[in-house]
Design a protein around this motif. Structure first.
Motif, PDB file in Angstrom:
ATOM      1  N   SER A  70      15.902 -15.461   5.149  1.00 47.99           N
ATOM      2  CA  SER A  70      17.361 -15.350   5.168  1.00 47.99           C
ATOM      3  C   SER A  70      17.913 -16.066   3.936  1.00 47.99           C
ATOM      4  O   SER A  70      17.178 -16.764   3.226  1.00 47.99           O
ATOM      5  CB  SER A  70      17.929 -16.004   6.427  1.00 47.99           C
ATOM      6  OG  SER A  70      17.712 -17.410   6.394  1.00 47.99           O
ATOM      7  N   VAL A  71      19.212 -15.895   3.711  1.00 48.16           N
ATOM      8  CA  VAL A  71      19.849 -16.587   2.590  1.00 48.16           C
ATOM      9  C   VAL A  71      19.761 -18.099   2.796  1.00 48.16           C
ATOM     10  O   VAL A  71      19.510 -18.848   1.859  1.00 48.16           O
ATOM     11  CB  VAL A  71      21.319 -16.134   2.439  1.00 48.16           C
ATOM     12  CG1 VAL A  71      22.041 -16.976   1.409  1.00 48.16           C
ATOM     13  CG2 VAL A  71      21.380 -14.665   2.037  1.00 48.16           C
ATOM     14  N   THR A  72      19.948 -18.534   4.030  1.00 48.83           N
ATOM     15  CA  THR A  72      19.865 -19.968   4.328  1.00 48.83           C
ATOM     16  C   THR A  72      18.468 -20.500   4.014  1.00 48.83           C
ATOM     17  O   THR A  72      18.319 -21.541   3.380  1.00 48.83           O
ATOM     18  CB  THR A  72      20.213 -20.227   5.803  1.00 48.83           C
ATOM     19  OG1 THR A  72      21.504 -19.690   6.063  1.00 48.83           O
ATOM     20  CG2 THR A  72      20.196 -21.704   6.134  1.00 48.83           C
ATOM     21  N   LEU A 106      19.719 -14.627  -8.326  1.00 47.81           N
ATOM     22  CA  LEU A 106      18.987 -14.885  -7.095  1.00 47.81           C
ATOM     23  C   LEU A 106      19.941 -15.072  -5.925  1.00 47.81           C
ATOM     24  O   LEU A 106      19.719 -14.537  -4.840  1.00 47.81           O
ATOM     25  CB  LEU A 106      18.090 -16.111  -7.258  1.00 47.81           C
ATOM     26  CG  LEU A 106      17.205 -16.425  -6.059  1.00 47.81           C
ATOM     27  CD1 LEU A 106      16.287 -15.251  -5.742  1.00 47.81           C
ATOM     28  CD2 LEU A 106      16.388 -17.667  -6.325  1.00 47.81           C
ATOM     29  N   ASN A 107      21.014 -15.808  -6.122  1.00 49.51           N
ATOM     30  CA  ASN A 107      21.981 -16.012  -5.046  1.00 49.51           C
ATOM     31  C   ASN A 107      22.657 -14.704  -4.648  1.00 49.51           C
ATOM     32  O   ASN A 107      22.837 -14.426  -3.461  1.00 49.51           O
ATOM     33  CB  ASN A 107      23.019 -17.062  -5.447  1.00 49.51           C
ATOM     34  CG  ASN A 107      22.446 -18.457  -5.399  1.00 49.51           C
ATOM     35  OD1 ASN A 107      21.772 -18.820  -4.458  1.00 49.51           O
ATOM     36  ND2 ASN A 107      22.695 -19.234  -6.435  1.00 49.51           N
ATOM     37  N   VAL A 108      23.017 -13.891  -5.621  1.00 53.69           N
ATOM     38  CA  VAL A 108      23.650 -12.603  -5.325  1.00 53.69           C
ATOM     39  C   VAL A 108      22.675 -11.692  -4.589  1.00 53.69           C
ATOM     40  O   VAL A 108      23.015 -11.092  -3.563  1.00 53.69           O
ATOM     41  CB  VAL A 108      24.149 -11.933  -6.627  1.00 53.69           C
ATOM     42  CG1 VAL A 108      24.576 -10.500  -6.368  1.00 53.69           C
ATOM     43  CG2 VAL A 108      25.292 -12.725  -7.230  1.00 53.69           C
ATOM     44  N   LEU A 109      21.451 -11.583  -5.088  1.00 57.28           N
ATOM     45  CA  LEU A 109      20.464 -10.707  -4.472  1.00 57.28           C
ATOM     46  C   LEU A 109      20.068 -11.179  -3.078  1.00 57.28           C
ATOM     47  O   LEU A 109      19.834 -10.366  -2.188  1.00 57.28           O
ATOM     48  CB  LEU A 109      19.227 -10.592  -5.363  1.00 57.28           C
ATOM     49  CG  LEU A 109      19.464  -9.853  -6.674  1.00 57.28           C
ATOM     50  CD1 LEU A 109      18.266 -10.017  -7.593  1.00 57.28           C
ATOM     51  CD2 LEU A 109      19.769  -8.395  -6.432  1.00 57.28           C
ATOM     52  N   GLY A 110      20.016 -12.490  -2.878  1.00 59.97           N
ATOM     53  CA  GLY A 110      19.723 -13.022  -1.540  1.00 59.97           C
ATOM     54  C   GLY A 110      20.789 -12.609  -0.542  1.00 59.97           C
ATOM     55  O   GLY A 110      20.492 -12.241   0.590  1.00 59.97           O
ATOM     56  N   VAL A 112      22.740  -9.934  -0.755  1.00 58.62           N
ATOM     57  CA  VAL A 112      22.604  -8.496  -0.534  1.00 58.62           C
ATOM     58  C   VAL A 112      21.440  -8.213   0.410  1.00 58.62           C
ATOM     59  O   VAL A 112      21.540  -7.377   1.311  1.00 58.62           O
ATOM     60  CB  VAL A 112      22.419  -7.751  -1.879  1.00 58.62           C
ATOM     61  CG1 VAL A 112      22.048  -6.297  -1.657  1.00 58.62           C
ATOM     62  CG2 VAL A 112      23.683  -7.861  -2.708  1.00 58.62           C
ATOM     63  N   ALA A 113      20.325  -8.912   0.232  1.00 60.37           N
ATOM     64  CA  ALA A 113      19.157  -8.706   1.092  1.00 60.37           C
ATOM     65  C   ALA A 113      19.472  -9.051   2.537  1.00 60.37           C
ATOM     66  O   ALA A 113      19.091  -8.318   3.462  1.00 60.37           O
ATOM     67  CB  ALA A 113      17.979  -9.546   0.591  1.00 60.37           C
TER      68      ALA A 113
END
Length: 184
Positions: A70-72, A106-110, A112-113
């Motif tokens: 997850s993003v977290t 990386l933050n943006v793609l995380g 989106v994922a």
């Protein structure tokens, strides 16, 4: 030093793990960490890779979903790496946190994922609800209820609930419900 981390969710995905290892080796990773564990299970090998990494090293993964759930979780990994002065490289995205642009991407793609994963789960829930509405999805058959007569017979012989459960290959709670239907 380049440190490679490879992960697949199940033992049946051996080819996927080998492909990651091949790619990480080709990129020049001197140390490889590999594990076959679900994304939600504890990842002791990943923890070992994070512990092993030293200032100036780069942790390399072939894909973002092999690393974080997850993003977290990704944020926690990045924070741990940054605290040690370790960069992160995600090969298929061309992201390297050794650069400010890499950190931003990386933050943006995380995000989106994680959004895509949540959308996939929502579509899955909608599909199950639709199938249930059409009578096509009934869940698994109640195996313990079909064994009620056997459960009662074994109980009459004096076997404990745990012994009955083991003998019939069902849960102890199922044995309890079969013997005490009013309590269930």
């Amino acid at each position: 030093m380049l440190i490679g981390y490879a992960r697949t969710s199940t033992l049946e995905q051996e080819a996927g793990l080998e492909a990651q290892i091949r790619d990480l080796t080709a990129l020049g990773c001197e140390k490889l960490f590999r594990e076959q564990v679900s994304s939600v299970a504890p990842r002791k090998v990943l923890d070992g890779a994070l512990e092993f990494a030293r200032a100036g090293d780069t942790l390399v993964v072939t894909k973002l979903d092999r690393l974080a759930r997850s993003v977290t979780h990704l944020g926690n990994i990045i924070a741990a790496l940054e605290a040690k002065g370790v960069a992160l490289r995600i090969v298929n995205l061309g992201v390297d946190t050794a650069t400010p642009t890499g950190k931003l991407m990386l933050n943006v793609l995380g995000g989106v994922a994680q959004f895509e994963r949540e959308m996939m789960l929502e579509r899955q829930r909608e599909g199950i609800a639709k199938a249930k509405g059409e009578g096509a999805y009934k869940g698994r058959k109640p195996t313990a209820r079909a064994k009620t007569a056997q459960i009662e017979a074994l109980s009459a012989e004096g076997l404990s609930m745990a012994a009955i459960a083991v003998r019939l290959g069902i849960g102890k709670g199922s044995v309890h419900r079969a013997l005490n239907p009013k309590a269930a």
